[in-house]
Design an enzyme around this catalytic site. Structure first.
Site, PDB file in Angstrom:
ATOM      1  N   HIS A   1       4.026 -31.619  10.713  1.00 16.92           N
ATOM      2  CA  HIS A   1       3.576 -30.255  10.410  1.00 16.92           C
ATOM      3  C   HIS A   1       2.468 -30.260   9.362  1.00 16.92           C
ATOM      4  O   HIS A   1       1.585 -29.408   9.377  1.00 16.92           O
ATOM      5  CB  HIS A   1       4.750 -29.387   9.962  1.00 16.92           C
TER       6      HIS A   1
ATOM      7  N   ASP B   1       0.847  -1.194   0.000  1.00 12.95           N
ATOM      8  CA  ASP B   1       0.000   0.000   0.000  1.00 12.95           C
ATOM      9  C   ASP B   1       0.879   1.240   0.000  1.00 12.95           C
ATOM     10  O   ASP B   1       2.110   1.156  -0.172  1.00 12.95           O
ATOM     11  CB  ASP B   1      -1.033  -0.054   1.141  1.00 12.95           C
TER      12      ASP B   1
ATOM     13  N   CYS C   1       2.758  -3.372   4.058  1.00  7.79           N
ATOM     14  CA  CYS C   1       1.990  -2.165   4.374  1.00  7.79           C
ATOM     15  C   CYS C   1       2.748  -1.450   5.495  1.00  7.79           C
ATOM     16  O   CYS C   1       3.960  -1.620   5.617  1.00  7.79           O
ATOM     17  CB  CYS C   1       0.543  -2.497   4.727  1.00  7.79           C
TER      18      CYS C   1
ATOM     19  N   THR D   1       2.414  -1.741   8.873  1.00 12.61           N
ATOM     20  CA  THR D   1       2.776  -2.693   9.925  1.00 12.61           C
ATOM     21  C   THR D   1       2.903  -4.129   9.442  1.00 12.61           C
ATOM     22  O   THR D   1       3.470  -4.966  10.153  1.00 12.61           O
ATOM     23  CB  THR D   1       1.687  -2.705  11.016  1.00 12.61           C
TER      24      THR D   1
ATOM     25  N   HIS E   1       7.264 -24.918   9.094  1.00  9.52           N
ATOM     26  CA  HIS E   1       6.238 -25.559   9.929  1.00  9.52           C
ATOM     27  C   HIS E   1       4.802 -25.251   9.499  1.00  9.52           C
ATOM     28  O   HIS E   1       3.929 -26.102   9.669  1.00  9.52           O
ATOM     29  CB  HIS E   1       6.414 -25.123  11.391  1.00  9.52           C
TER      30      HIS E   1
HETATM   31  C1  RB5 Z   1      -1.861   2.869   6.408  1.00  8.87           C
HETATM   32  O1  RB5 Z   1      -1.742   4.082   7.068  1.00  8.87           O
HETATM   33  C2  RB5 Z   1      -1.721   1.713   7.389  1.00  8.87           C
HETATM   34  O2  RB5 Z   1      -2.844   1.641   8.185  1.00  8.87           O
HETATM   35  C3  RB5 Z   1      -1.468   0.438   6.645  1.00  8.87           C
HETATM   36  O3  RB5 Z   1      -0.321   0.570   5.864  1.00  8.87           O
HETATM   37  C4  RB5 Z   1      -1.235  -0.796   7.476  1.00  8.87           C
HETATM   38  O4  RB5 Z   1      -0.256  -0.571   8.431  1.00  8.87           O
HETATM   39  C5  RB5 Z   1      -2.431  -1.434   8.031  1.00  8.87           C
HETATM   40  O5  RB5 Z   1      -2.358  -2.475   8.698  1.00  8.87           O
END
Ligand code: RB5
Length: 150
Positions: free
Chosen positions: A134, A9, A66, A68, A99
């Site tokens: 597994h 993203d 993304c 996180t 696994h």
């Molecule tokens: C975008 O700001 C952020 O929310 C997205 O990149 C991601 O971290 C969502 O889980």
């Protein structure tokens, strides 16, 4: 050589490009579904593009980045047959292949730097599923998916 697919993203185009170019330099066939700018977008749209091609066998493994890695992994794991793992350490990236037979790796551009990201993808793509006990457990996970959809 494995056929991979990568997407991100707006939080991660720069890191996604670094990872894509690294994997191409290693000889992998890498499809890049974007995004290519930091204009705001919706991570589930990108997760869907990547996961659909892993589901239909066009691509063996997917990589989603993304902010996180968490939103991407949540969206990816809503796809039948997708086993996505959000990792920020190489031990987990290796073991989720060995696994869990994970087929999608997710991580966050706001969590890991480029050096660690390259180690994560290398650990992921270079590790084979161990099968055996597994396989039994992965089958149990997929049985949960079947029962939830019934
Ligand atoms: C975008 O700001 C952020 O929310 C997205 O990149 C991601 O971290 C969502 O889980």
């Amino acid at each position: 050589m494995k056929k991979l697919i990568i997407g991100c993203d707006h939080a991660a185009p720069e890191l996604k490009n670094i990872v894509r170019d690294h994997l191409i330099a290693r000889g992998f066939d890498v499809e890049d579904v974007g995004v290519h700018t930091t204009d705001s977008c919706h991570y589930p749209d990108i997760a869907r593009k990547v996961c659909e091609k892993v589901q239909n066998g066009e691509r063996e493994m997917g990589i989603l980045v993304c902010g996180t890695g968490i939103g991407m992994s949540m969206a990816a794991n809503k796809h039948t047959g997708i086993r996505a793992a959000c990792c920020s350490d190489t031990f987990s990236a290796r073991l989720t292949r060995a696994h869990n037979n994970a087929n999608v790796l997710c991580f966050g551009a706001r969590v890991v730097g480029a050096g660690l990201a390259l180690d994560l993808v290398d650990a992921f793509v270079d590790t084979a599923f161990e099968g055996g006990k597994h396989q039994t457990r992965v089958d149990m996970v997929m049985q949960i998916e079947r029962e939830q959809k019934a």
